[in-house]
Scaffold this active site. Structure first.
Site, PDB file in Angstrom:
ATOM      1  N   TYR A 175       0.836  -1.206   0.000  1.00 21.78           N
ATOM      2  CA  TYR A 175       0.000   0.000   0.000  1.00 21.78           C
ATOM      3  C   TYR A 175       0.872   1.258   0.000  1.00 21.78           C
ATOM      4  CZ  TYR A 175      -3.857   3.141   1.119  1.00 21.78           C
ATOM      5  OH  TYR A 175      -4.781   4.155   1.070  1.00 21.78           O
ATOM      6  N   LYS A 179       1.397   4.163  -2.869  1.00 21.48           N
ATOM      7  CA  LYS A 179       0.943   5.539  -2.597  1.00 21.48           C
ATOM      8  C   LYS A 179       2.116   6.540  -2.567  1.00 21.48           C
ATOM      9  CE  LYS A 179      -3.599   5.195  -2.165  1.00 21.48           C
ATOM     10  NZ  LYS A 179      -4.551   6.018  -2.940  1.00 21.48           N
TER      11      LYS A 179
HETATM   12  N1  LIG Z   1     -10.538   5.083   3.781  1.00 20.92           N
HETATM   13  C1  LIG Z   1      -9.437   5.543   4.341  1.00 20.92           C
HETATM   14  O1  LIG Z   1      -9.269   5.454   5.569  1.00 20.92           O
HETATM   15  C2  LIG Z   1      -8.366   6.228   3.502  1.00 20.92           C
HETATM   16  C3  LIG Z   1      -7.239   6.792   4.152  1.00 20.92           C
HETATM   17  C4  LIG Z   1      -6.269   7.434   3.368  1.00 20.92           C
HETATM   18  C5  LIG Z   1      -6.420   7.529   1.995  1.00 20.92           C
HETATM   19  N2  LIG Z   1      -7.510   6.957   1.424  1.00 20.92           N
HETATM   20  C6  LIG Z   1      -7.615   7.063  -0.037  1.00 20.92           C
HETATM   21  O2  LIG Z   1      -8.837   7.696  -0.386  1.00 20.92           O
HETATM   22  C7  LIG Z   1      -9.346   7.143  -1.609  1.00 20.92           C
HETATM   23  C8  LIG Z   1     -10.769   6.700  -1.399  1.00 20.92           C
HETATM   24  O3  LIG Z   1     -10.850   5.799  -0.316  1.00 20.92           O
HETATM   25  P1  LIG Z   1     -12.241   5.118   0.102  1.00 20.92           P
HETATM   26  O4  LIG Z   1     -12.017   4.504   1.450  1.00 20.92           O
HETATM   27  O5  LIG Z   1     -13.324   6.065  -0.135  1.00 20.92           O
HETATM   28  O6  LIG Z   1     -12.376   4.005  -1.027  1.00 20.92           O
HETATM   29  P2  LIG Z   1     -12.440   2.432  -1.138  1.00 20.92           P
HETATM   30  O7  LIG Z   1     -11.401   1.692  -0.387  1.00 20.92           O
HETATM   31  O8  LIG Z   1     -13.830   2.031  -0.923  1.00 20.92           O
HETATM   32  O9  LIG Z   1     -12.027   2.250  -2.691  1.00 20.92           O
HETATM   33  C9  LIG Z   1     -12.330   3.218  -3.658  1.00 20.92           C
HETATM   34  C10 LIG Z   1     -13.032   2.623  -4.828  1.00 20.92           C
HETATM   35  O10 LIG Z   1     -12.081   2.000  -5.702  1.00 20.92           O
HETATM   36  C11 LIG Z   1     -12.776   1.000  -6.392  1.00 20.92           C
HETATM   37  N3  LIG Z   1     -11.923   0.003  -7.034  1.00 20.92           N
HETATM   38  C12 LIG Z   1     -11.315  -1.063  -6.461  1.00 20.92           C
HETATM   39  N4  LIG Z   1     -10.693  -1.808  -7.402  1.00 20.92           N
HETATM   40  C13 LIG Z   1     -10.941  -1.198  -8.600  1.00 20.92           C
HETATM   41  C14 LIG Z   1     -10.612  -1.519  -9.942  1.00 20.92           C
HETATM   42  N5  LIG Z   1      -9.894  -2.612 -10.248  1.00 20.92           N
HETATM   43  N6  LIG Z   1     -11.061  -0.703 -10.923  1.00 20.92           N
HETATM   44  C15 LIG Z   1     -11.811   0.386 -10.636  1.00 20.92           C
HETATM   45  N7  LIG Z   1     -12.147   0.750  -9.369  1.00 20.92           N
HETATM   46  C16 LIG Z   1     -11.725  -0.056  -8.371  1.00 20.92           C
HETATM   47  C17 LIG Z   1     -13.644   0.363  -5.315  1.00 20.92           C
HETATM   48  O11 LIG Z   1     -14.714  -0.381  -5.896  1.00 20.92           O
HETATM   49  C18 LIG Z   1     -14.096   1.555  -4.501  1.00 20.92           C
HETATM   50  O12 LIG Z   1     -15.368   2.039  -4.853  1.00 20.92           O
HETATM   51  C19 LIG Z   1      -8.383   5.994  -1.993  1.00 20.92           C
HETATM   52  O13 LIG Z   1      -7.464   6.441  -2.972  1.00 20.92           O
HETATM   53  C20 LIG Z   1      -7.664   5.686  -0.689  1.00 20.92           C
HETATM   54  O14 LIG Z   1      -6.380   5.141  -0.895  1.00 20.92           O
HETATM   55  C21 LIG Z   1      -8.491   6.318   2.128  1.00 20.92           C
END
Ligand SMILES: NC(=O)c1ccc[n+]([C@@H]2O[C@H](COP(=O)([O-])OP(=O)(O)OC[C@H]3O[C@@H](n4cnc5c(N)ncnc54)[C@H](O)[C@@H]3O)[C@@H](O)[C@H]2O)c1
Length: 283
Positions: A175, A179
């Site tokens: 991860y 990132k």
């Molecule tokens: N949730 C957290 O705590 C957190 C923390 C830091 C950063 N982020 C970042 O924020 C962003 C959104 O996070 P979130 O928790 O809302 O999202 P999430 O983990 O639910 O994933 C985002 C979306 O990506 C889609 N996805 C997965 N595989 C895919 C593929 N092969 N093709 C197309 N789409 C695909 C999923 O279906 C999902 O709707 C991400 O980039 C994540 O890394 C999240």
């Protein structure tokens, strides 16, 4: 903030009921943009339980919400792990709207299988994280960037990165590597696209109060004999206590930063990586 009337925004990973993608799509629609939103089709077993219970229909449900705000919306399913599907997606958006002004690279690999010590990390999992979290951001930037350059009217690209882009955690090799790479890509793309008036920035959230599906959280919940949602609530509470501002981010906190970065007020900002983390990390 910011008038996006007449602009078209493409948001990836926008189907989650409580995700950052949905919050961002609604924010940009409220600012006046028309939307194209995309997500991968997922089996019910790969979805947050609340989405199954409430019969949430991914980007189709978000599309209804965008249209209820009076904006147009094009929902298109695509697997961002497949280059051809990204090219088809960009072509469909261009055929439908004739332009793309804003790209939000928000999708990420479904988490959990990566959460092991580096010595136990399966190569296949490593590649999947790099494919979805890094390579897909590159390919979306490349193909949408080509359209923005051709249009000749500038553009905005926002990459949703993470705290993990700046500070790794144990059991976070795939991860964090995926990132960290997004910040290098953000800076290089910002330099390449600056002559065309296209800005490229990253947003680095700390933990967010989403219903994201995590295979690791599901197995921990099973082992503890609690539901995934109870386990998730404990994590959200503990992480909130560990955050200087006393809570973790809501998806809307992240969407608000995106809303600023795509607005005219952010005209002179490019190649940057902004934290949205309640004071967890300062660099
Ligand atoms: N949730 C957290 O705590 C957190 C923390 C830091 C950063 N982020 C970042 O924020 C962003 C959104 O996070 P979130 O928790 O809302 O999202 P999430 O983990 O639910 O994933 C985002 C979306 O990506 C889609 N996805 C997965 N595989 C895919 C593929 N092969 N093709 C197309 N789409 C695909 C999923 O279906 C999902 O709707 C991400 O980039 C994540 O890394 C999240």
């Amino acid at each position: 903030m910011g008038n996006l009337d007449g602009k078209v925004a493409l948001v990836t990973g926008a189907g989650g009921m409580r995700g950052v993608g949905r919050a961002t799509a609604l924010k940009l629609a409220a600012q006046g943009a028309d939307l194209a939103i995309t997500d991968v089709r997922r089996d019910a077993s790969d979805l947050p339980p609340a989405e199954v219970r409430q019969e949430w229909h991914s980007i189709d449900s978000v599309s209804d919400e965008v249209e209820a705000l009076g904006r147009r919306c094009l929902p298109r399913y695509a697997d961002l792990g497949i280059s051809d599907e990204i090219q088809t997606l960009v072509r469909q958006v261009m055929e439908h709207y004739g332009r793309i002004d804003i790209l939000i690279n928000n999708a990420r690999a479904v988490i959990g299988r990566d959460k092991v010590p580096v010595t136990d990390l399966e190569e296949e999992v490593w590649h999947h994280f790099l494919d979805i979290n890094t390579t897909a951001v590159f390919l979306c930037t490349k193909f949408v960037g080509q359209e923005m350059v051709r249009q000749g009217s500038g553009g905005r690209i926002i990459n949703i990165a993470s705290n993990a882009s700046k500070q790794a955690s144990a059991m976070g090799a795939a991860y964090s590597a995926s990132k960290f790479a997004v910040l290098g890509l953000t800076q290089a793309s910002a330099l390449d696209l600056a002559p065309h008036g296209i800005t490229v920035n990253a947003v680095c959230p700390g933990p967010i109060n989403t219903d994201r599906m995590s295979y690791w959280e599901r197995s921990q919940a099973d082992a503890a004999g609690v539901s995934l949602e109870e386990f998730r609530a404990q994590i959200v509470e503990q992480a909130g206590r560990a955050t200087p501002l006393g809570r973790i981010a809501e998806a809307e906190d992240v969407a608000n930063m995106v809303g600023f970065l795509v607005s005219d007020e952010a005209n002179f900002i490019t190649g940057q990586a902004y934290n949205v983390n309640g004071g967890l990390l300062f660099h």
